[in-house]
Design a protein around this motif. Structure first.
Motif, PDB file in Angstrom:
ATOM      1  N   VAL A 158       0.747  -1.111  -0.128  1.00  0.00           N
ATOM      2  CA  VAL A 158      -0.148  -0.061   0.074  1.00  0.00           C
ATOM      3  C   VAL A 158       0.573   1.213   0.076  1.00  0.00           C
ATOM      4  CG1 VAL A 158      -1.599   1.223   1.329  1.00  0.00           C
ATOM      5  CG2 VAL A 158      -1.978  -0.929   1.193  1.00  0.00           C
ATOM      6  N   SER A 159       1.779   1.250   0.732  1.00  0.00           N
ATOM      7  CA  SER A 159       2.705   2.398   0.908  1.00  0.00           C
ATOM      8  C   SER A 159       3.393   2.963  -0.334  1.00  0.00           C
ATOM      9  CB  SER A 159       3.626   2.492   2.069  1.00  0.00           C
ATOM     10  OG  SER A 159       4.664   1.434   2.013  1.00  0.00           O
ATOM     11  N   GLN A 187       2.562   1.535  -3.388  1.00  0.00           N
ATOM     12  CA  GLN A 187       1.375   2.150  -4.232  1.00  0.00           C
ATOM     13  C   GLN A 187       1.076   3.441  -4.428  1.00  0.00           C
ATOM     14  OE1 GLN A 187      -2.200  -0.729  -4.156  1.00  0.00           O
ATOM     15  NE2 GLN A 187      -3.340   1.105  -3.529  1.00  0.00           N
ATOM     16  N   ALA A 188       0.945   3.899  -3.303  1.00  0.00           N
ATOM     17  CA  ALA A 188       0.581   5.499  -3.164  1.00  0.00           C
ATOM     18  C   ALA A 188       1.556   6.092  -4.017  1.00  0.00           C
ATOM     19  CB  ALA A 188       0.373   5.711  -1.692  1.00  0.00           C
ATOM     20  N   GLN A 189       2.692   5.894  -3.733  1.00  0.00           N
ATOM     21  CA  GLN A 189       3.844   6.564  -4.363  1.00  0.00           C
ATOM     22  C   GLN A 189       3.592   6.611  -6.050  1.00  0.00           C
ATOM     23  OE1 GLN A 189       7.560   5.290  -3.029  1.00  0.00           O
ATOM     24  NE2 GLN A 189       7.012   5.362  -0.711  1.00  0.00           N
ATOM     25  N   LEU A 196       0.985   5.769  -7.730  1.00  0.00           N
ATOM     26  CA  LEU A 196      -0.391   6.555  -8.341  1.00  0.00           C
ATOM     27  C   LEU A 196      -0.102   7.859  -8.231  1.00  0.00           C
ATOM     28  CD1 LEU A 196      -3.054   4.268  -6.270  1.00  0.00           C
ATOM     29  CD2 LEU A 196      -2.699   4.292  -8.810  1.00  0.00           C
ATOM     30  N   ASN A 197       0.510   8.413  -7.411  1.00  0.00           N
ATOM     31  CA  ASN A 197       0.896  10.012  -7.250  1.00  0.00           C
ATOM     32  C   ASN A 197       1.768  10.112  -8.488  1.00  0.00           C
ATOM     33  OD1 ASN A 197      -0.688  10.250  -4.959  1.00  0.00           O
ATOM     34  ND2 ASN A 197       1.091  10.443  -3.590  1.00  0.00           N
ATOM     35  N   GLU A 207      -0.237  10.352 -11.462  1.00  0.00           N
ATOM     36  CA  GLU A 207      -1.249  11.276 -11.732  1.00  0.00           C
ATOM     37  C   GLU A 207      -0.424  12.930 -12.012  1.00  0.00           C
ATOM     38  OE1 GLU A 207      -4.740  12.367 -11.656  1.00  0.00           O
ATOM     39  OE2 GLU A 207      -4.601  10.913  -9.994  1.00  0.00           O
ATOM     40  N   LYS A 214       0.730  12.406 -15.909  1.00  0.00           N
ATOM     41  CA  LYS A 214      -0.427  12.524 -16.599  1.00  0.00           C
ATOM     42  C   LYS A 214      -0.558  13.843 -16.932  1.00  0.00           C
ATOM     43  CE  LYS A 214      -4.927  12.437 -15.354  1.00  0.00           C
ATOM     44  NZ  LYS A 214      -5.843  11.317 -14.488  1.00  0.00           N
ATOM     45  N   VAL A 241      -8.898   2.175  -5.971  1.00  0.00           N
ATOM     46  CA  VAL A 241      -7.863   2.728  -6.924  1.00  0.00           C
ATOM     47  C   VAL A 241      -8.331   3.335  -7.971  1.00  0.00           C
ATOM     48  CG1 VAL A 241      -5.828   2.167  -8.024  1.00  0.00           C
ATOM     49  CG2 VAL A 241      -6.004   1.321  -5.710  1.00  0.00           C
ATOM     50  N   SER A 291     -10.267   6.619  -7.536  1.00  0.00           N
ATOM     51  CA  SER A 291      -9.456   7.578  -7.115  1.00  0.00           C
ATOM     52  C   SER A 291      -8.639   8.366  -8.429  1.00  0.00           C
ATOM     53  CB  SER A 291      -8.510   7.341  -6.115  1.00  0.00           C
ATOM     54  OG  SER A 291      -7.357   6.644  -6.404  1.00  0.00           O
ATOM     55  N   PHE A 292      -8.299   7.300  -9.510  1.00  0.00           N
ATOM     56  CA  PHE A 292      -7.764   7.613 -10.714  1.00  0.00           C
ATOM     57  C   PHE A 292      -8.245   7.818 -11.679  1.00  0.00           C
ATOM     58  CE2 PHE A 292      -4.438   6.686 -13.532  1.00  0.00           C
ATOM     59  CZ  PHE A 292      -3.196   7.447 -13.038  1.00  0.00           C
TER      60      PHE A 292
END
Lengths: 332, 329
Positions: B194-195, B197-199, B201-202, B205, B208, B224, B227-228
């Motif tokens: 999870v920790s 994964q957040a990196q 995804l950010n 983002e 993009k 997920v 949020s994306f």
């Protein structure tokens, strides 16, 4: 709910030898589990949650060791030899794993996998074991159980295999069921079915359950209490709803804030936990989370914070716990 | 099987789309026979949009993503990217187009060549594009920098020396080195903690926004995806169930499968840890799908008509489409 303690774990260490040195997978963990209680164990890779479960079972790999206290039903588990352990497995403590395909024998029909333990441990007749096996498959919601008894595991879907695995674990009526990531390999709608099943069985049988997962969301709604582990240590324990709604350890709080829930603000930046896990062979002094923690002080890097009460049935190992209001700021 | 048996394309938005997939079919051949892993799927993306594709095993979401790049052969339907038809493009044209259409995969370590250094991996696309060694060496540090990997430390490393998160950063850097217009992400974070994964995804983002990327984001994690994504496409057993704005679909699903999927997301605040009833039954085999609506065997509100007549996508509410005879209110 709980009528006394079933499992008492005190200062448990479980070390495993590796080419890179001794991995301190579980490094001083204490907790208790009541009779009929459901306890969730949450942590990411490297937290030690699975090794901890295996240490309780006595299923340690070669070149490993355990110290501390493990009392089950008043009995010291660490002192038991292989023979005595085998008498406990299944009848007292049983375990369900993530991958039912690997824990069921591929060449043995479902019926024999279910009846083998009963015949050996409970001494029931062959026909009695068969009718019990049928009842078990019914209980775990396997449709068409008569036919499924004759099936081999590969003839079943992943969800059905996990139900069969649970039935095998229940066959000798254990007092404690340890489920290690039992739904991680399953699709979400099947995951829900299996979690619903575990919850129902745990209540109906008044059995104790240890539900291990990397996902606090999965565990919090299914258990009475949760314990959050980080790098071989306990970070926080408490009533599940309390820990989920108001995590007080900096790690639990950061973990929840990093998880996009289905209510998360779209395209909003997720809270990130910077850095990586400390070395498992040479962990730092003090708090294991200090190097990644936004609130760490010098004290955190030199002294290990002890588990201390912070509310009703809520303990946290942190010198600078999250304030109750601060916890609500996370992005969920 | 009739080639008309798609799930409809009423939700397509015409020429404004940068990517338009219509009645896509992909066949797999197994020992037990041939079957359509994707059986008539349509969707499109406007420039700069992110489309999330969700669904469970066997729904065809990954196959759909691969077929857009023709990594799996297209058995039927059309795929248009800008002015090119992917399904009919010559092998040579396809190679050119794939520079502009990049993909990242679930398992970052095995998607990277184990014998190449990180620097070589991220500039692989540039090499294929015929850029000189000198130019590649000059570009590599910037490519690594933008995915958060300091070049001095990482350029010489081999993929197996990287953590899962670092390897996924390398894969993203490689995909973006040629500045593509379209990025297809197939379960890009599901192998990560999870920790981490957040990196990732950010990072996606941020990139993009910076490059105005159009993204197809395939994932099974509903949180997920919401949020994306801007829009979301829900798939079941090779067919589309629902399409619409991700927030609106999640708040008010029209298809019973979408409802069941959302009710399978753990909700610690709800009694029993879930909201609503569970879906019963197992996922049917794609080798032998039910007649009519493929979801009907598990659907709590299925009626006789669902067994005989296949529902097609139609507008239920403005901008929200579902393939269901009896959509939810």
């Amino acid at each position: 709910m709980s009528e006394g303690l079933l499992l008492e774990v005190e200062n448990l260490h479980a070390y495993i030898g590796s080419p890179r040195g001794v991995v301190k997978a579980v490094d001083g963990v204490s907790f208790t589990l009541g009779r009929g209680e459901a306890l969730g164990i949450v942590g990411e890779s490297g937290s030690g949650k699975s090794v901890m479960a295996r240490a309780v079972m006595g299923l340690m790999p070669p070149r490993s060791g355990r110290t501390g206290t493990l009392r089950f039903d008043g009995r010291d588990l660490l002192g038991l030899g292989r023979k005595q352990l085998e008498q406990i497995w299944g009848t007292q403590i049983a375990m369900v794993f993530q991958d039912p395909g690997r824990s069921l024998s591929p060449v043995v029909r479902v019926e024999r996998q279910l009846t083998e333990g009963m015949r050996r441990h409970l001494g029931v007749s062959k026909s009695e074991a068969s009718s019990r096996a049928l009842r078990l498959l019914n209980e775990v919601g396997v449709p068409d159980p008569e036919r499924r008894l004759r099936a081999y595991p590969h003839e079943l879907s992943g969800g059905m295999r996990q139900r069969v695995m649970i039935a095998v674990a229940l066959a000798c009526e254990p007092e404690l069921l340890i489920a290690d990531e039992p739904t991680t390999a399953l699709d979400v709608t099947i995951q829900r079915q299996v979690l619903d099943l575990l919850r129902r069985i745990q209540r109906e049988r008044r059995m104790s359950l240890m539900l291990i997962s990397h996902d606090l969301h999965v565990v919090a709604g299914q258990t009475d209490r949760v314990a959050v582990m980080y790098a071989g240590r306990m970070a926080e324990t408490g009533a599940s709803r309390t820990v989920f709604d108001h995590p007080r350890h900096r790690y639990s709080n950061a973990l929840l804030a990093a998880t996009p829930s289905i209510e998360h603000v779209r395209h909003a930046s997720l809270n990130v936990i910077p850095g990586a896990l400390p070395s498992p062979t040479d962990p730092p002094e003090g708090c294991r989370f200090a190097a990644r923690c936004t609130a760490a002080t010098v004290e955190c890097t030199t002294t290990q914070p002890p588990m201390a009460p912070i509310g009703i049935d809520h303990e946290v190992a942190c010198f600078h716990p999250v304030h109750e209001k601060e916890g609500e700021l996370v992005g969920r | 099987m009739s080639s008309l048996a798609g799930s409809g394309s009423a939700h397509l938005r015409g020429d404004a789309a940068i990517l338009s997939v219509e009645d896509l079919e992909v066949e797999y051949h197994t020992a037990a026979g041939a079957f359509k892993a994707v059986a008539g799927v349509s969707f499109d993306l406007l420039p700069g949009e992110t489309l999330g594709i969700v669904g469970e095993s066997g729904c065809g979401k990954s196959t759909t993503g691969r077929a857009v790049l023709r990594l799996d052969p297209i058995a039927g339907g059309t795929v248009r990217y800008r002015d090119d038809s992917i399904d009919t493009a010559s092998p040579r044209r396809l190679r050119e187009l794939r520079r502009d259409m990049q993909m990242i995969f679930q398992d970052p370590v095995s998607s990277l060549n184990p014998r190449r250094s990180v620097k070589d991996v991220v500039t692989e696309g540039l090499a294929i594009d015929g850029r000189s060694k000198k130019e590649r060496d000059e570009r590599a540090p910037a490519v690594l920098e933008q995915v958060g990997l300091p070049s001095e430390r990482f350029a010489g490393m081999l993929p197996r020396q990287l953590s899962g998160g670092q390897a996924q950063r390398v894969a993203i850097g490689r995909a973006l080195a040629l500045q593509p217009g379209l990025l297809i992400c197939d379960e890009p974070v599901s192998a990560l903690d999870v920790s981490v994964q957040a990196q990732i995804l950010n990072l996606l983002e941020d990139l993009k926004k910076k490059y105005e990327l159009t993204i197809v984001f395939i994932a099974h994690d509903l949180g997920v995806v919401r949020s994306f994504s801007d829009n979301v496409l829900v798939m079941y057993l090779g067919k589309t169930c629902e399409f619409g704005d991700a927030v609106e679909v999640y708040d008010r699903p029209a298809h019973p499968y979408t409802r069941g999927l959302l009710d399978s997301v753990p909700r610690p605040d709800a009694e029993g840890g879930f909201e609503g009833p569970a879906l019963t039954g197992d996922l049917p085999s794609p080798l032998n799908p039910p007649s009519g609506c493929r979801f009907r065997a598990r659907c709590p509100i299925a009626q006789d008509r669902c067994a005989t007549e296949e529902p097609v996508m139609r507008e239920i509410r403005p901008g929200q489409y579902a393939a269901c005879h009896f959509p939810l209110d």
